[in-house]
Design a protein around this motif. Structure first.
Motif, PDB file in Angstrom:
ATOM      1  N   LEU A   1       0.856  -1.184   0.000  1.00  0.00           N
ATOM      2  CA  LEU A   1       0.000   0.000   0.000  1.00  0.00           C
ATOM      3  C   LEU A   1       0.894   1.237   0.000  1.00  0.00           C
ATOM      4  O   LEU A   1       1.697   1.429   0.920  1.00  0.00           O
ATOM      5  N   LEU A   2       0.762   2.079  -1.007  1.00  0.00           N
ATOM      6  CA  LEU A   2       1.706   3.176  -1.210  1.00  0.00           C
ATOM      7  C   LEU A   2       1.142   4.538  -0.823  1.00  0.00           C
ATOM      8  O   LEU A   2       1.841   5.359  -0.235  1.00  0.00           O
ATOM      9  N   ASN A   3      -0.114   4.783  -1.167  1.00  0.00           N
ATOM     10  CA  ASN A   3      -0.713   6.100  -0.943  1.00  0.00           C
ATOM     11  C   ASN A   3      -1.773   6.034   0.138  1.00  0.00           C
ATOM     12  O   ASN A   3      -2.397   4.985   0.370  1.00  0.00           O
ATOM     13  N   ASP A   4      -1.991   7.164   0.795  1.00  0.00           N
ATOM     14  CA  ASP A   4      -3.120   7.228   1.717  1.00  0.00           C
ATOM     15  C   ASP A   4      -4.403   6.900   0.965  1.00  0.00           C
ATOM     16  O   ASP A   4      -4.645   7.412  -0.140  1.00  0.00           O
ATOM     17  N   GLY A   5      -5.229   6.032   1.551  1.00  0.00           N
ATOM     18  CA  GLY A   5      -6.461   5.578   0.915  1.00  0.00           C
ATOM     19  C   GLY A   5      -6.337   4.243   0.227  1.00  0.00           C
ATOM     20  O   GLY A   5      -7.365   3.628  -0.116  1.00  0.00           O
ATOM     21  N   ASP A   6      -5.113   3.756  -0.006  1.00  0.00           N
ATOM     22  CA  ASP A   6      -4.948   2.392  -0.543  1.00  0.00           C
ATOM     23  C   ASP A   6      -5.490   1.396   0.473  1.00  0.00           C
ATOM     24  O   ASP A   6      -5.281   1.540   1.685  1.00  0.00           O
ATOM     25  N   GLU A   7      -6.157   0.352  -0.039  1.00  0.00           N
ATOM     26  CA  GLU A   7      -6.832  -0.579   0.881  1.00  0.00           C
ATOM     27  C   GLU A   7      -6.986  -1.947   0.233  1.00  0.00           C
ATOM     28  O   GLU A   7      -7.270  -2.057  -0.957  1.00  0.00           O
ATOM     29  N   VAL A   8      -6.780  -3.005   1.006  1.00  0.00           N
ATOM     30  CA  VAL A   8      -7.094  -4.373   0.585  1.00  0.00           C
ATOM     31  C   VAL A   8      -7.903  -5.031   1.691  1.00  0.00           C
ATOM     32  O   VAL A   8      -7.771  -4.676   2.873  1.00  0.00           O
ATOM     33  N   GLY A   9      -8.761  -5.998   1.296  1.00  0.00           N
ATOM     34  CA  GLY A   9      -9.578  -6.611   2.326  1.00  0.00           C
ATOM     35  C   GLY A   9     -10.256  -7.891   1.891  1.00  0.00           C
ATOM     36  O   GLY A   9     -10.151  -8.322   0.735  1.00  0.00           O
ATOM     37  N   PHE A  10     -10.951  -8.462   2.847  1.00  0.00           N
ATOM     38  CA  PHE A  10     -11.731  -9.689   2.671  1.00  0.00           C
ATOM     39  C   PHE A  10     -13.150  -9.401   3.123  1.00  0.00           C
ATOM     40  O   PHE A  10     -13.366  -8.737   4.145  1.00  0.00           O
ATOM     41  N   CYS A  11     -14.148  -9.888   2.370  1.00  0.00           N
ATOM     42  CA  CYS A  11     -15.532  -9.560   2.699  1.00  0.00           C
ATOM     43  C   CYS A  11     -16.432 -10.787   2.625  1.00  0.00           C
ATOM     44  O   CYS A  11     -16.154 -11.751   1.917  1.00  0.00           O
ATOM     45  N   VAL A  12     -17.510 -10.724   3.385  1.00  0.00           N
ATOM     46  CA  VAL A  12     -18.681 -11.575   3.165  1.00  0.00           C
ATOM     47  C   VAL A  12     -19.772 -10.632   2.698  1.00  0.00           C
ATOM     48  O   VAL A  12     -20.179  -9.727   3.426  1.00  0.00           O
ATOM     49  N   TYR A  13     -20.211 -10.829   1.469  1.00  0.00           N
ATOM     50  CA  TYR A  13     -20.995  -9.811   0.780  1.00  0.00           C
ATOM     51  C   TYR A  13     -22.417 -10.282   0.550  1.00  0.00           C
ATOM     52  O   TYR A  13     -22.649 -11.373   0.034  1.00  0.00           O
ATOM     53  N   GLY A  14     -23.366  -9.454   0.937  1.00  0.00           N
ATOM     54  CA  GLY A  14     -24.781  -9.725   0.703  1.00  0.00           C
ATOM     55  C   GLY A  14     -25.538  -8.425   0.793  1.00  0.00           C
ATOM     56  O   GLY A  14     -24.950  -7.332   0.731  1.00  0.00           O
ATOM     57  N   ILE A  15     -26.863  -8.495   0.965  1.00  0.00           N
ATOM     58  CA  ILE A  15     -27.637  -7.284   1.186  1.00  0.00           C
ATOM     59  C   ILE A  15     -27.076  -6.539   2.391  1.00  0.00           C
ATOM     60  O   ILE A  15     -26.987  -5.322   2.417  1.00  0.00           O
ATOM     61  N   GLU A  16     -26.697  -7.289   3.420  1.00  0.00           N
ATOM     62  CA  GLU A  16     -25.885  -6.758   4.502  1.00  0.00           C
ATOM     63  C   GLU A  16     -24.532  -7.442   4.428  1.00  0.00           C
ATOM     64  O   GLU A  16     -24.449  -8.633   4.123  1.00  0.00           O
ATOM     65  N   TYR A  17     -23.469  -6.736   4.706  1.00  0.00           N
ATOM     66  CA  TYR A  17     -22.140  -7.303   4.544  1.00  0.00           C
ATOM     67  C   TYR A  17     -21.201  -6.736   5.602  1.00  0.00           C
ATOM     68  O   TYR A  17     -21.482  -5.721   6.254  1.00  0.00           O
ATOM     69  N   ALA A  18     -20.079  -7.410   5.771  1.00  0.00           N
ATOM     70  CA  ALA A  18     -19.012  -6.937   6.653  1.00  0.00           C
ATOM     71  C   ALA A  18     -17.689  -7.311   6.022  1.00  0.00           C
ATOM     72  O   ALA A  18     -17.601  -8.252   5.222  1.00  0.00           O
ATOM     73  N   TYR A  19     -16.645  -6.573   6.388  1.00  0.00           N
ATOM     74  CA  TYR A  19     -15.340  -6.859   5.817  1.00  0.00           C
ATOM     75  C   TYR A  19     -14.237  -6.402   6.762  1.00  0.00           C
ATOM     76  O   TYR A  19     -14.423  -5.495   7.577  1.00  0.00           O
ATOM     77  N   ILE A  20     -13.100  -7.070   6.650  1.00  0.00           N
ATOM     78  CA  ILE A  20     -11.900  -6.723   7.395  1.00  0.00           C
ATOM     79  C   ILE A  20     -10.859  -6.282   6.393  1.00  0.00           C
ATOM     80  O   ILE A  20     -10.732  -6.877   5.315  1.00  0.00           O
ATOM     81  N   CYS A  21     -10.134  -5.211   6.713  1.00  0.00           N
ATOM     82  CA  CYS A  21      -9.240  -4.633   5.714  1.00  0.00           C
ATOM     83  C   CYS A  21      -8.017  -4.010   6.366  1.00  0.00           C
ATOM     84  O   CYS A  21      -7.992  -3.751   7.576  1.00  0.00           O
ATOM     85  N   VAL A  22      -7.017  -3.767   5.549  1.00  0.00           N
ATOM     86  CA  VAL A  22      -5.870  -2.944   5.920  1.00  0.00           C
ATOM     87  C   VAL A  22      -5.905  -1.713   5.021  1.00  0.00           C
ATOM     88  O   VAL A  22      -5.951  -1.835   3.787  1.00  0.00           O
ATOM     89  N   VAL A  23      -5.908  -0.541   5.626  1.00  0.00           N
ATOM     90  CA  VAL A  23      -6.008   0.707   4.880  1.00  0.00           C
ATOM     91  C   VAL A  23      -4.842   1.609   5.271  1.00  0.00           C
ATOM     92  O   VAL A  23      -4.410   1.620   6.428  1.00  0.00           O
ATOM     93  N   ARG A  24      -4.322   2.345   4.301  1.00  0.00           N
ATOM     94  CA  ARG A  24      -3.223   3.259   4.577  1.00  0.00           C
ATOM     95  C   ARG A  24      -3.787   4.657   4.839  1.00  0.00           C
ATOM     96  O   ARG A  24      -4.578   5.188   4.065  1.00  0.00           O
ATOM     97  N   ARG A  25      -3.329   5.244   5.958  1.00  0.00           N
ATOM     98  CA  ARG A  25      -3.810   6.557   6.359  1.00  0.00           C
ATOM     99  C   ARG A  25      -2.682   7.285   7.082  1.00  0.00           C
ATOM    100  O   ARG A  25      -2.034   6.699   7.957  1.00  0.00           O
ATOM    101  N   ASP A  26      -2.427   8.535   6.717  1.00  0.00           N
ATOM    102  CA  ASP A  26      -1.372   9.337   7.337  1.00  0.00           C
ATOM    103  C   ASP A  26      -0.021   8.629   7.285  1.00  0.00           C
ATOM    104  O   ASP A  26       0.772   8.661   8.243  1.00  0.00           O
ATOM    105  N   GLY A  27       0.228   7.965   6.141  1.00  0.00           N
ATOM    106  CA  GLY A  27       1.511   7.326   5.938  1.00  0.00           C
ATOM    107  C   GLY A  27       1.722   6.046   6.707  1.00  0.00           C
ATOM    108  O   GLY A  27       2.847   5.520   6.759  1.00  0.00           O
TER     109      GLY A  27
END
Length: 483
Positions: free
Chosen positions: A355-381
């Motif tokens: 992840l290079l820039n602020d806002g870059d993000e990768v994650g795993f989801c369980v997706y449906g009408i309702e969904y949840a996900y776990i992620c790693v996001v870059r923020r403030d370097g």
């Protein structure tokens, strides 16, 4: 050899036999690639071998109840897009490239087309407003007449008549169709000596005392030229649809499906039985992926037509952090999803972070009408771990726990899912050996059910990425009580 129902996940199956091979197409709804093609030698064990189309020519279109037929050495697939018309693709080998979709009839409201050839003519039946209609086309399905004829009106006796499949056997044309709705309906059969009728009708499969709701949207298939089988959908809420295999009796010029106690009444679904064809194979649908191929597995789907610059097969599945405008997970197109295969299961996936820039993000989801996900996001370097939830149509996803700084180069996402009831898939996410104890639900509401998947995204132009090394799904049905 014995089998148990359901035999494979999927919705609205249409099945044909060509020699010793069976081919099935199923609904793909709004996911791409479109119209899965499956192959079997025995109607029990199935492998995914292709898709008919990479995507659809129209945004927001959805594919339901496609048909597949074989005529004069060529395979045809017909799909109805109710807002646009009836479209055709063809091939000489269903495991290889299908032709681009071409319009056969451009008109709104036409659904579930299916062709039959007789005496040098091609007739295409379809459903419209609980009615079944037919039009004539040329033998190669390149041109169709401008007019159609309603041949059966189900609005009074069989509401929501749809998904017709037409056959010619003996002196009759037979049309199998659904009635009563996908979630709780039944299967009817019509017969007439001419394609234009008049048609007699009979209910040939219904739920009865079983727990198999809505046994409909199915397909009759010849097993060996003398015996028959019937494959149909069962709607399972958040778990999507599954395909059941039923025996068929031919009695008094009617096809009766399932277990038949009285030949004057409809059959009911069986829980299993003997293989229709005494051949065993190793065909199966394998949800796990080691990402060790040069091409992406057929099991992966996207909400829209896939773009080549979203990913790369390079020492794993490299998902590129592509720019997105909106904040909810439901808004981004580059979700890589697959359908849920088991009632109870666990998933583990490992990702190398870049992840290079602020806002870059990768994650795993369980997706449906309702969904949840776990992620790693870059923020403030710096990278942070977050867990979020949202719903389709929502304006923003909710962060459920305080962001945790994360300094490792790799991250392993895990979930465990337990069957609670078929209308909601219950699961919890795990990170670093500790479970986040909030109970999540991926609810039904769309016939495709929930999916599991991975993604990468960015909120500006970026060269960031995440490389997924594996995606391992373990069935835990035998470990968990299905209450």
């Amino acid at each position: 050899m014995k089998y148990e129902n359901p035999v494979v996940n999927g919705a609205d199956p249409d099945v044909i036999r060509v020699g010793g091979d069976f081919f099935m197409v199923t609904s793909s709804y709004n996911l791409a690639p479109c119209v899965p093609v499956l192959h079997s030698k025995n109607l029990v064990e199935w492998q995914l071998v292709n898709h008919v189309a990479d995507g659809l020519p129209f945004p927001l279109a959805s594919v339901r109840c496609p048909s597949i037929r074989y005529h004069n050495g060529k395979y045809y697939c017909l799909i109805g897009l109710p807002d646009y018309g009836i479209f055709v693709s063809e091939t000489y080998d269903p495991c290889k490239n299908w032709s681009p979709l071409r319009p056969l009839v451009e008109r709104e409201g036409l659904e579930s087309p299916c062709p039959v050839w007789h005496n040098g003519k091609c007739f295409v039946v379809f459903s419209i407003n609980s009615q079944i209609a037919v039009f004539e086309a040329d033998e190669d399905l390149t041109q169709a007449g401008e007019k159609f004829t309603v041949i059966y009106d189900g609005r009074h006796n069989f509401p929501l008549t749809e998904a017709p499949k037409i056959y010619r056997y003996g002196r009759y044309f037979y049309i199998f169709a659904s009635a009563g709705g996908t979630k709780s309906g039944w299967q009817i059969c019509l017969r007439a000596e001419t394609v234009y009728g008049p048609y007699e009708s009979k209910v040939v499969l219904m739920q009865g005392i079983t727990d198999v709701n809505g046994p409909n949207n199915g397909s009759l298939v010849s097993v060996d030229g003398e015996s028959w089988a019937f494959l149909h959908s069962q709607y399972r809420g958040a778990y999507g649809c599954a395909v059941h295999l039923q025996p068929v009796k031919y009695v008094n010029d009617w096809f009766l499906c399932g277990e038949v106690f009285d030949e004057n009444l409809a059959g009911i679904p069986v829980s299993g039985g003997n293989y229709p064809v005494d051949i065993q194979t190793d065909y199966k649908t394998e949800p796990s992926d080691e990402f060790d191929s040069e091409t992406l597995s057929l099991k992966w789907l996207n909400p829209v037509t896939r773009q080549a610059d979203w990913f790369e097969m390079k020492k794993g599945l490299k998902l590129k952090c592509r720019y997105y405008e909106n904040s909810t997970l439901a808004d981004i197109p580059q979700l890589f999803l697959q359908n849920v295969q088991y009632l109870n299961f666990s998933v583990k996936t490992k990702c190398r972070l870049n992840l290079l820039n602020d806002g870059d993000e990768v994650g795993f989801c369980v997706y449906g009408i309702e969904y949840a996900y776990i992620c790693v996001v870059r923020r403030d370097g710096q990278n942070f771990l977050e867990i979020r939830k949202g719903n389709v149509g929502g304006s923003v996803d909710e962060t459920l726990c305080q962001s945790q700084p994360y300094d490792e180069n790799y991250v392993t996402f895990q979930i465990s899912a337990k069957y609670e009831d078929r209308h909601k898939l219950t699961y919890k996410v795990t990170f670093g050996g500790s479970a986040f104890t909030h109970k999540f639900y991926a609810k039904g509401g769309v016939l495709s059910g929930a999916q599991i998947g991975i993604y990468a995204r960015a909120n500006s132009e970026s060269k960031g990425c995440g490389t997924f090394k594996f995606f391992r799904v373990v069935c835990t049905d035998n470990r968990v009580s299905k209450t």
